[in-house]
Write a protein that holds these residues in place. Structure first.
Motif, PDB file in Angstrom:
ATOM      1  N   LEU A  65      46.207  52.211  53.292  1.00  9.75           N
ATOM      2  CA  LEU A  65      46.995  53.876  52.599  1.00  9.75           C
ATOM      3  C   LEU A  65      47.889  52.788  51.921  1.00  9.75           C
ATOM      4  N   THR A  66      47.668  53.706  50.373  1.00 19.32           N
ATOM      5  CA  THR A  66      48.812  52.405  49.661  1.00 19.32           C
ATOM      6  C   THR A  66      49.270  54.512  49.011  1.00 19.32           C
ATOM      7  N   MET A  67      50.633  54.110  49.112  1.00 18.70           N
ATOM      8  CA  MET A  67      51.770  55.081  48.184  1.00 18.70           C
ATOM      9  C   MET A  67      50.942  56.732  48.485  1.00 18.70           C
ATOM     10  N   GLY A  68      50.924  56.708  49.697  1.00 14.65           N
ATOM     11  CA  GLY A  68      50.157  57.978  50.216  1.00 14.65           C
ATOM     12  C   GLY A  68      49.062  58.573  50.300  1.00 14.65           C
ATOM     13  N   ALA A  69      48.438  57.663  49.891  1.00 17.64           N
ATOM     14  CA  ALA A  69      47.047  57.627  49.341  1.00 17.64           C
ATOM     15  C   ALA A  69      46.488  57.090  50.108  1.00 17.64           C
ATOM     16  N   LEU A  70      44.715  57.517  50.209  1.00 16.79           N
ATOM     17  CA  LEU A  70      44.146  56.591  51.111  1.00 16.79           C
ATOM     18  C   LEU A  70      42.554  56.068  50.216  1.00 16.79           C
ATOM     19  N   LEU A  71      43.478  54.063  49.693  1.00 12.65           N
ATOM     20  CA  LEU A  71      42.691  54.039  48.299  1.00 12.65           C
ATOM     21  C   LEU A  71      40.882  53.094  48.950  1.00 12.65           C
ATOM     22  N   ASP A  72      39.773  52.651  48.014  1.00 12.68           N
ATOM     23  CA  ASP A  72      39.303  51.713  48.646  1.00 12.68           C
ATOM     24  C   ASP A  72      40.000  50.195  48.569  1.00 12.68           C
ATOM     25  N   SER A  73      39.915  49.509  49.501  1.00 13.70           N
ATOM     26  CA  SER A  73      40.247  48.523  49.468  1.00 13.70           C
ATOM     27  C   SER A  73      39.487  47.292  48.546  1.00 13.70           C
ATOM     28  N   GLN A  74      40.046  45.976  47.512  1.00 13.30           N
ATOM     29  CA  GLN A  74      39.809  46.090  47.113  1.00 13.30           C
ATOM     30  C   GLN A  74      39.728  44.150  47.198  1.00 13.30           C
ATOM     31  N   VAL A  75      38.994  43.648  46.262  1.00 10.05           N
ATOM     32  CA  VAL A  75      39.711  41.833  46.189  1.00 10.05           C
ATOM     33  C   VAL A  75      39.122  41.705  45.068  1.00 10.05           C
ATOM     34  N   GLN A  76      39.176  39.917  44.756  1.00 12.43           N
ATOM     35  CA  GLN A  76      38.819  39.754  43.206  1.00 12.43           C
ATOM     36  C   GLN A  76      37.576  39.242  44.114  1.00 12.43           C
ATOM     37  N   ALA A  77      36.437  39.514  43.097  1.00 17.54           N
ATOM     38  CA  ALA A  77      35.393  39.319  42.568  1.00 17.54           C
ATOM     39  C   ALA A  77      34.819  37.131  42.389  1.00 17.54           C
ATOM     40  N   THR A  78      33.664  36.408  43.113  1.00 16.64           N
ATOM     41  CA  THR A  78      33.936  35.177  42.810  1.00 16.64           C
ATOM     42  C   THR A  78      32.679  34.780  42.582  1.00 16.64           C
ATOM     43  N   ASP A  79      32.058  33.692  42.218  1.00 13.71           N
ATOM     44  CA  ASP A  79      30.688  33.186  41.612  1.00 13.71           C
ATOM     45  C   ASP A  79      30.250  32.990  43.120  1.00 13.71           C
ATOM     46  N   ALA A  80      28.586  32.407  42.827  1.00 11.01           N
ATOM     47  CA  ALA A  80      28.071  31.551  43.938  1.00 11.01           C
ATOM     48  C   ALA A  80      28.696  30.264  44.225  1.00 11.01           C
ATOM     49  N   MET A  81      29.295  29.957  43.512  1.00 13.78           N
ATOM     50  CA  MET A  81      30.344  28.809  43.947  1.00 13.78           C
ATOM     51  C   MET A  81      31.941  29.292  45.003  1.00 13.78           C
ATOM     52  N   GLY A  82      32.336  30.167  44.906  1.00 11.44           N
ATOM     53  CA  GLY A  82      33.463  30.588  45.164  1.00 11.44           C
ATOM     54  C   GLY A  82      34.594  30.522  45.032  1.00 11.44           C
ATOM     55  N   ASN A  83      34.079  30.603  42.977  1.00 14.44           N
ATOM     56  CA  ASN A  83      35.403  30.733  41.987  1.00 14.44           C
ATOM     57  C   ASN A  83      35.495  31.829  41.512  1.00 14.44           C
ATOM     58  N   PRO A  84      37.186  32.509  41.559  1.00  7.94           N
ATOM     59  CA  PRO A  84      37.374  33.194  41.404  1.00  7.94           C
ATOM     60  C   PRO A  84      36.586  33.777  39.871  1.00  7.94           C
ATOM     61  N   LEU A  85      36.134  35.581  39.556  1.00  9.14           N
ATOM     62  CA  LEU A  85      35.816  36.074  38.438  1.00  9.14           C
ATOM     63  C   LEU A  85      37.030  36.357  38.084  1.00  9.14           C
ATOM     64  N   PHE A  86      36.931  36.652  35.954  1.00  8.12           N
ATOM     65  CA  PHE A  86      38.390  37.508  35.750  1.00  8.12           C
ATOM     66  C   PHE A  86      37.252  38.333  34.329  1.00  8.12           C
ATOM     67  N   GLN A  87      37.761  39.030  33.870  1.00  6.64           N
ATOM     68  CA  GLN A  87      36.855  40.084  32.916  1.00  6.64           C
ATOM     69  C   GLN A  87      37.278  39.382  31.152  1.00  6.64           C
ATOM     70  N   LEU A  88      36.290  39.371  30.945  1.00  9.55           N
ATOM     71  CA  LEU A  88      35.622  38.601  29.735  1.00  9.55           C
ATOM     72  C   LEU A  88      35.588  39.533  28.192  1.00  9.55           C
ATOM     73  N   ASP A  89      35.737  39.164  27.673  1.00 13.73           N
ATOM     74  CA  ASP A  89      35.583  39.758  26.108  1.00 13.73           C
ATOM     75  C   ASP A  89      33.908  39.724  25.825  1.00 13.73           C
ATOM     76  N   ALA A  90      34.167  40.160  24.438  1.00 14.58           N
ATOM     77  CA  ALA A  90      32.459  39.797  24.285  1.00 14.58           C
ATOM     78  C   ALA A  90      31.820  39.202  23.804  1.00 14.58           C
ATOM     79  N   ASP A  91      33.392  37.991  23.215  1.00 16.40           N
ATOM     80  CA  ASP A  91      32.883  36.514  23.013  1.00 16.40           C
ATOM     81  C   ASP A  91      33.173  35.640  24.161  1.00 16.40           C
ATOM     82  N   GLY A  92      33.002  35.989  25.548  1.00 14.53           N
ATOM     83  CA  GLY A  92      32.943  35.329  26.667  1.00 14.53           C
ATOM     84  C   GLY A  92      34.464  35.118  27.260  1.00 14.53           C
ATOM     85  N   ASN A  93      35.456  35.575  26.078  1.00 15.43           N
ATOM     86  CA  ASN A  93      36.944  34.208  26.563  1.00 15.43           C
ATOM     87  C   ASN A  93      37.828  35.772  27.087  1.00 15.43           C
ATOM     88  N   PRO A  94      38.705  35.352  28.158  1.00 15.30           N
ATOM     89  CA  PRO A  94      39.646  36.150  29.815  1.00 15.30           C
ATOM     90  C   PRO A  94      40.001  37.418  28.361  1.00 15.30           C
TER      91      PRO A  94
END
Length: 891
Positions: free
Chosen positions: A788-817
């Motif tokens: 329940l977020t700000m009066g609405a039911l929304l899907d819960s989300q967590v940060q994705a991790t790689d196979a080693m458990g490291n957090p993942l971030f969005q990258l640009d076309a060159d692979g930079n964060p």
């Protein structure tokens, strides 16, 4: 001269050029395999007996393109065939077209499945009339059974009435030794009548893959009267042949949950005694482990079984011919119990050189059919094609080792002629030269054969219980459900388990037996419904429950079962939940039949099972004396020597009909020694929601009674049922245990909330599948957690991790964060998955649900035992959304 004719001349030249090339004769073309000691002495080809065969064009589609042969598509129509007769097996003998009299010399009809009478005077075969322009497929002529009399020259359709003949597709006829005819057909006469008794319309059921109509074995009199359905498989029963002992051997397609196995089964000529004979665990015995089946069984003069070993779909239109040792083996590498440790294998090719059954070119070609001659010479007339290759330019070239090594080389179209194949002399010689674009198949010799034994109707010829015949039931007796392939799987041995002073009822793992019935599937013309009707998984299609019986302390059980239906069994625990895996083979009983099983079998086990003359002796040898009670049991139930507890009980109390309720009463404990075990009762009458069985059946069980569970009708009402607990004033609510009061998106005041345990059981349409209710999807499918977020039911989300458990971030076309407005990396967010509480694999696989209702758990007492039983049986049979296609909404 055509390429095929040139190739044939080349083949004969290579075959007959002298001893230096003697090996070529049986290698087809080229010297890739040798003849294995083959002799060049001329083998007499002429046989002074009539032969019959079919000459047909290679099968093509409507565009004239060649098509492969599907052994499990028996309804296929390939026009242009003709049935011919020669007065002797010789190239010089004149051939006579004996089938065109039915439709005319220029008609484009089809003919197959030729078989002779035992005295050689008559031929049976299947024939289909020409296509009628402008009519739909379901309006076209059907396959019919025809007979030709060699002495009078009379050709007749066995079922004379046009109306009766067109009631089904009839193929693969064989004479029974008593003069009747066994054949494979889509008529399903008895099954269709039972559909009416179930309150459904009559229809022809489809196979379990829902792509074609199901063929079952039938029999009829020689004049086409008294047609009777013998088998009740849910896929195909094909190609019957009569074994010398009088049983009917045939190919059964087992395809429950996509198992896709073609094995050898047998029945008595009246349909009793259905038994798996060979090959269920040998489906990988093709070349290089290729998937194959055991098709079109035949019998040689020595009484040995020959089968076509081939893949289901064959581009070569052929097979290897394999001799199967039914006496000593039940599978390729599995001898019968009595022959444990026997060396060798249960099957061996009769070909003089290896025949490939995978997709690779076969240097020794392929067989379409063989007919073993009954003259003591070990010769067979074979429909056989030599190996031919086709290069990239389309030129046909021989199968030499060099040509076989050409990258991308493929087999040329087959060239099936008729050959004399001599197993004793290891030679083969042409009878009818093959012709390009044609094939000679369905070869038989109209010669006298030894007539098989006549098995009288009835179990072993013994009179059957007329009352059971009248009521349409048989009897199932399992000696012990703890017997797995001759091993005692009970906790301390069935002797301890059966002794009330050593084991109480609640200490016994197996308590009840459930009988499960297949639901016949109609085609879209009869009832068009969406696949969503099957629910979470279509693997089990739809299922009904016949009823229940208690398992006796020694693991034995005996009860009546409706005749003429496909059924499976399930062993249950004290809560009515299935123990172990699903039973994935259809059993059947004929009216009055008594079927005895030693015990159970694991799908992973290849040990002999289901064939009494092949499997291990039962672990339950029964009572050791007559008249003395089983140890520490009631003296009122005195056994005869060898009886199981179920046999003893039913001898005193009659064989019970299946109970619609799950009931246990201790009848075995000697109450002079200790108190009886408490009873168990899970009754539909205790439900406050609709029961899945009619009131008439609850009042009195009959062979037509069915337990049919639908999620919307029988399961969803459990969640909706008002379960409020009131004070003594009848007004004040002390607790609200209604499922949807917590498992909902609104609380009692109408405010938005996260459903308890992330489980929404509301009786509303799912936002993921409009054909399903919300509760069904939430219980059986993965879902996203919500917050329940700000009066609405929304899907819960967590940060994705790689196979080693490291957090993942969005990258640009060159692979930079990528950075947000604050200069921080933007995390990759994913929804939180909620694992479903239930599984279509069954109740015991749904522990996340049931554990909440256990004693001391959070939901203890909120659902009644009868309600938990209903949920358990629904899950055990597959958790279908609907279990009757005529109750499911039409598409």
């Amino acid at each position: 001269m055509t390429n095929g004719a040139r190739f044939f001349q080349y083949f004969l030249r290579r075959s007959l050029m002298g001893t230096a090339l003697a090996s070529v004769l049986l290698a087809g073309c080229g010297g890739s395999g040798g003849a294995g000691g083959g002799s060049q002495d001329p083998d007499p080809v002429v046989v002074d007996i009539p032969i019959a065969y079919v000459k047909r064009p290679l099968p093509t589609d409507t565009n004239g393109m060649r098509v492969d042969d599907d052994a499990l598509a028996p309804i296929s129509f390939n026009p242009g065939a003709r049935l011919y007769l020669r007065e002797r097996a010789a190239a010089s003998a004149q051939e006579t077209d004996i089938s065109s009299a039915a439709f005319g010399a220029d008609a484009q009809y089809d003919v197959k499945d030729v078989s002779p009478s035992y005295d050689g005077s008559q031929l049976l075969f299947a024939m289909r009339a020409p296509q009628i322009p402008g009519l739909d497929d379901d309006e076209q002529p059907t396959w019919n059974i025809w007979e030709y009399d060699l002495q009078s020259g009379i050709l007749r359709r066995v079922i004379a009435s046009d109306i009766a003949a067109e009631e089904g597709q009839d193929i693969a006829p064989r004479y029974l030794p008593d003069g009747r005819i066994v054949f494979s057909s889509t008529r399903q006469r008895t099954s269709r009548a039972i559909l009416l008794d179930e309150g459904k319309p009559q229809f022809t059921a489809e196979t379990e893959d829902r792509r074609q109509y199901s063929f079952q074995l039938h029999r009829m009199n020689s004049d086409g009267s008294n047609i009777e359905q013998l088998t009740f498989n849910q896929s195909h029963d094909l190609a019957p042949v009569v074994h010398p002992d009088g049983h009917v051997l045939f190919t059964r397609w087992d395809n429950i949950a996509g198992r896709n196995r073609a094995s050898l089964y047998r029945i008595r000529p009246d349909g009793r005694g259905l038994t798996l004979m060979y090959g269920y665990h040998s489906q990988d015995s093709g070349t290089n482990g290729a998937a194959v089946g055991f098709f079109k069984p035949g019998i040689n003069p020595a009484g040995e079984v020959l089968v076509q070993l081939r893949p289901r779909v064959s581009a070569s239109l052929g097979a290897d011919i394999v001799r199967v040792n039914l006496r000593d083996f039940i599978d390729r590498s599995q001898p019968t119990w009595a022959n444990t440790g026997m060396p060798g294998e249960g099957q061996r090719s009769v070909a003089l050189e290896p025949v490939h059954t995978d997709a690779s070119p076969s240097p020794h070609g392929h067989f379409s059919d063989v007919w073993p001659l009954h003259d003591g010479t070990q010769r067979m007339i074979a429909s056989w094609t030599q190996c031919r290759l086709q290069n990239s330019s389309g030129t046909i070239i021989p199968c030499t080792p060099a040509n076989l090594a050409i990258p991308g080389i493929r087999e040329a179209p087959p060239l099936y002629g008729l050959w004399m194949y001599n197993l004793r002399e290891t030679t083969q010689q042409p009878i009818i030269q093959p012709r390009e674009g044609l094939m000679y198949t369905d070869i038989v010799a109209a010669e006298p054969q030894t007539r098989p034994a006549v098995l009288a109707d009835g179990r072993g010829g013994v009179d059957l219980d007329q009352s059971r015949i009248d009521r349409g039931v048989g009897v199932l007796h399992i000696r012990s459900v703890y017997d797995f392939d001759g091993a005692d799987t009970s906790p301390a041995g069935i002797g301890v388990l059966a002794d009330p002073m050593q084991t109480s009822a609640d200490q016994r793992p197996a308590r009840f037996l459930r009988i499960v019935k297949a639901v016949s599937m109609p085609d879209d013309e009869v009832r068009d419904f969406r696949n969503t009707a099957f629910g979470r998984s279509p693997a089990q299609l739809m299922r009904e429950i016949i009823g229940y019986a208690p398992v006796q302390p020694d693991g034995s059980v005996k009860l009546e079962v409706p005749a003429n239906i496909p059924f499976a069994i399930a062993v249950l625990d004290a809560q009515g939940r299935r123990l172990g895996e699903r039973h994935q083979n259809w059993l059947q009983l004929r009216p009055g039949e008594v079927l005895e099983c030693a015990g159970c079998h694991s799908a992973a086990s290849t040990l002999p099972h289901g064939r009494l003359d092949a499997q291990a002796p039962s672990i339950n040898s029964g009572a050791t004396t007559t008249g003395a009670p089983f140890p520490n049991t009631s003296p009122a139930l005195s056994p005869d020597m060898g009886e199981t507890m179920a046999e003893t009980y039913t001898r005193f109390n009659d064989v019970p009909v299946p109970a619609l309720d799950v009931l246990f009463e201790d009848v075995w404990t000697d109450t002079n020694l200790r108190p009886a075990d408490p009873p168990l009762a899970y009754r539909y009458v205790d439900l406050a929601t609709p029961a899945p069985v009619s009131p008439a059946c609850q009042a009195a069980w009959t062979a037509n009674c069915r337990i049919t569970i639908h999620y919307p009708t029988h399961i969803q009402p459990l969640w909706d049922l008002d379960r409020r607990v009131f004070d003594t004033d009848g007004v004040t609510v002390l607790a609200d245990n209604t499922c949807t009061s917590c498992h909902s998106t609104q609380d009692a005041m109408g405010a938005l909330q996260v459903p308890a345990a992330q489980l929404d059981l509301r009786n509303v349409v799912s936002n993921e599948q409009v054909d399903h209710l919300m509760g069904y999807r939430e219980l059986l499918f993965n879902d996203n957690a919500q917050e329940l977020t700000m009066g609405a039911l929304l899907d819960s989300q967590v940060q994705a991790t790689d196979a080693m458990g490291n957090p993942l971030f969005q990258l640009d076309a060159d692979g930079n964060p990528l950075l947000d407005g604050m200069g921080n990396p933007i995390p990759v967010m994913i929804p939180v998955t909620v694992t479903p509480a239930m599984s279509a694999a069954g109740a015991r696989a749904s522990s996340r649900f049931f554990n909440r209702f256990a004693a001391g758990a959070s939901h203890a007492g909120r659902l009644q035992p009868s309600e938990l039983r209903l949920i358990a049986e629904w899950l055990d049979i597959g958790a279908q959304y609907w279990n009757n296609p005529f109750d499911a909404p039409a598409d």
